[in-house]
Design a protein around this motif. Sequence first.
Motif, PDB file in Angstrom:
ATOM      1  N   PHE B 195     -97.141 123.219  53.488  1.00 18.23           N
ATOM      2  CA  PHE B 195     -96.059 122.233  53.536  1.00 18.23           C
ATOM      3  C   PHE B 195     -95.467 122.160  54.952  1.00 18.23           C
ATOM      4  O   PHE B 195     -95.281 121.074  55.508  1.00 18.23           O
ATOM      5  CB  PHE B 195     -94.995 122.624  52.505  1.00 18.23           C
ATOM      6  N   LEU B 196     -95.209 123.340  55.545  1.00 15.92           N
ATOM      7  CA  LEU B 196     -94.652 123.375  56.905  1.00 15.92           C
ATOM      8  C   LEU B 196     -95.649 122.808  57.920  1.00 15.92           C
ATOM      9  O   LEU B 196     -95.262 122.151  58.882  1.00 15.92           O
ATOM     10  CB  LEU B 196     -94.283 124.812  57.295  1.00 15.92           C
ATOM     11  N   LEU B 199     -95.383 119.136  57.768  1.00 19.34           N
ATOM     12  CA  LEU B 199     -94.146 118.722  58.458  1.00 19.34           C
ATOM     13  C   LEU B 199     -94.328 118.798  59.976  1.00 19.34           C
ATOM     14  O   LEU B 199     -93.918 117.893  60.706  1.00 19.34           O
ATOM     15  CB  LEU B 199     -93.003 119.655  58.055  1.00 19.34           C
ATOM     16  N   GLY B 200     -94.954 119.886  60.420  1.00 16.70           N
ATOM     17  CA  GLY B 200     -95.206 120.083  61.855  1.00 16.70           C
ATOM     18  C   GLY B 200     -96.063 118.969  62.427  1.00 16.70           C
ATOM     19  O   GLY B 200     -95.849 118.514  63.552  1.00 16.70           O
ATOM     20  N   PHE B 202     -96.280 115.875  61.172  1.00 22.15           N
ATOM     21  CA  PHE B 202     -95.491 114.639  61.193  1.00 22.15           C
ATOM     22  C   PHE B 202     -94.539 114.612  62.384  1.00 22.15           C
ATOM     23  O   PHE B 202     -94.313 113.565  62.978  1.00 22.15           O
ATOM     24  CB  PHE B 202     -94.726 114.460  59.880  1.00 22.15           C
ATOM     25  N   ALA B 203     -93.988 115.780  62.716  1.00 22.09           N
ATOM     26  CA  ALA B 203     -93.071 115.850  63.871  1.00 22.09           C
ATOM     27  C   ALA B 203     -93.807 115.427  65.139  1.00 22.09           C
ATOM     28  O   ALA B 203     -93.268 114.680  65.968  1.00 22.09           O
ATOM     29  CB  ALA B 203     -92.532 117.265  64.013  1.00 22.09           C
ATOM     30  N   SER B 255     -99.687 108.578  53.838  1.00 19.53           N
ATOM     31  CA  SER B 255     -99.119 108.423  55.180  1.00 19.53           C
ATOM     32  C   SER B 255     -99.850 107.338  55.969  1.00 19.53           C
ATOM     33  O   SER B 255     -99.222 106.562  56.694  1.00 19.53           O
ATOM     34  CB  SER B 255     -99.155 109.751  55.939  1.00 19.53           C
TER      35      SER B 255
END
Lengths: 115, 445
Positions: B195-196, B199-200, B202-203, B255
């Motif tokens: 999950f992280l 997120l990483g 997407f950042a 996405s």
Amino acid sequence: MELDKGLISGSMALLVMKLLEDQDLYGYQMIEELRRRSDDTFHLRAGTLYPLLHGLEEKGSVTAYEQTAENGKNRRYYHLTKQGRGVLAEKEAAWNTYARAVGQVLKGGACLAGA
Amino acid sequence: MQEHETIQSYLETIQEQIRWKRARPVLAQELERHLEDQRDAFIKEGRTPKEAERLAIGDMGDPLEVGAELDRVHRPRPQWGLLGLTLALSCAGAILRVSLTAGWSFEAIRLPNTILSLVFGSACLLGMYFLDISRLARHAGKFYLLILLFMVSSWFWSPAPYGIPYYTRYLALCGPTVYVFCLYSLRQKGWIGLFLAILGGFALTAIPYMAPYANATVSMLLIGFVLLLCAVRMDWFGISHKNAVTFGLILAAVSGSAYILHIAPIWDRLNIALHPELDPLTRGFHGVQIRKILESARWLGTAPLDIGNRGLAGFLPEASNDMLPTTIIYTLGWLPYLLLLAALTALLVWLLVRGLKQTHQLGRLAVVAVSLTLGFQLLFSVVLNSGIVLSSAHLPLVVGNLHTMLDMALIGLALSVFRGSSIAREEAVTPIRRIKRIRLQIEYQ
């Protein structure tokens, strides 16, 4: 019985790869396992084992990874690759041919001696 | 054999035999662990600690012989061929930029700037080449956050012509390579890690998206997804491959669709890119001009095309930047352009193939990220210079002084992986499944 070092040094890579055939092991475990399987006949020195393992890694026969062992300490485990399995099969076949040939010669020698 | 009373003095003697300094601590660590295991085993047999240490040392063998054997196996692998090819292509790119635009009244590439970029680029190439990637690996998470912070801060300190932060666009190209370190720092963290990691990713995608820089956004999305799948395949998160891949595919579909819908009217844009003659004066202008040049280009030599009295930069704006490949075709012909493309493709394919053979997982993924990033740039540039104008794109090592420096730094990083492959080591992680099993056992007891 103390074995001639020259006799086993050539086949050491074969023995080490054979140990890794079923499970991943770290250096110390390999030495212990080899000693156990050979009934204390083969006592491989760590100073010989590590350069041998690193050489096999260079050739792609084994890979290594760091993992925390069950005693909580980090250890470098070695894993026999697909390529390594092929090399092991070839070496095993070559060794069997060699051992059979030596056995036949020795047997023949014994017959002649008895004649 | 020289007598050694302590493990440390024994290891020091071994290390003195190894000429490659970077290899010394890496190799000594494995031997030290072995000696400690052996010493503990002797202590269990009833020996005193001092005696056990001495016996363990004796068991390992002559330190001079052991050191010499390790020295024979472990040597840096110089990458002079690839370094030379990178430098040669960068020099060729610099010569083309300056010579083809010399004498232009505007858009000319200045010689001092180009020389400076080549010098700094070479320093970046060599600096990254001698970098120890395993050191970065030890602080992978912090490294990722630091670069991310730097990218975000570039919004504020970067000059912003037309409201677009200038340096952010360049930094965004490092996204996929930086993402590898993000993934590496989340190994064996299970679903939370996955999950992280998403997120990483997407950042890092948000930065080129907001710049806006379409090709870097698409590259980051696609390459990031490939890297994520590779990490799952290498069991970095310690979760079922099937579940993780299914989750990743759903996420990619969602996405990707959201991005395509958000950058609407994508179909209109695509239609103009494919048929620029529908709007030849505004949106299709570049496409029409490029196609005119390509249609009249020769295999060798300048194209017989009337470009007006304002020169090529007047006929085709950006002819010294993103459209430099078209300038090469116009001035020198198809053959030099195709040879240049062949050399660049060979370099990138060579990098990718050798990268995939690396056993060190972080190194392998870093090389894949670099070669795919530059490969995408090359592909986008070829498409752009074929008259299909969808997004800005640069031909690696050829277009742009700053771009060339960045490309050289990325290639240097990839080459450092090959150079140090003999002593590359993965950081140890405790498998999450094992922790769960231990916890279960404790609860059961």
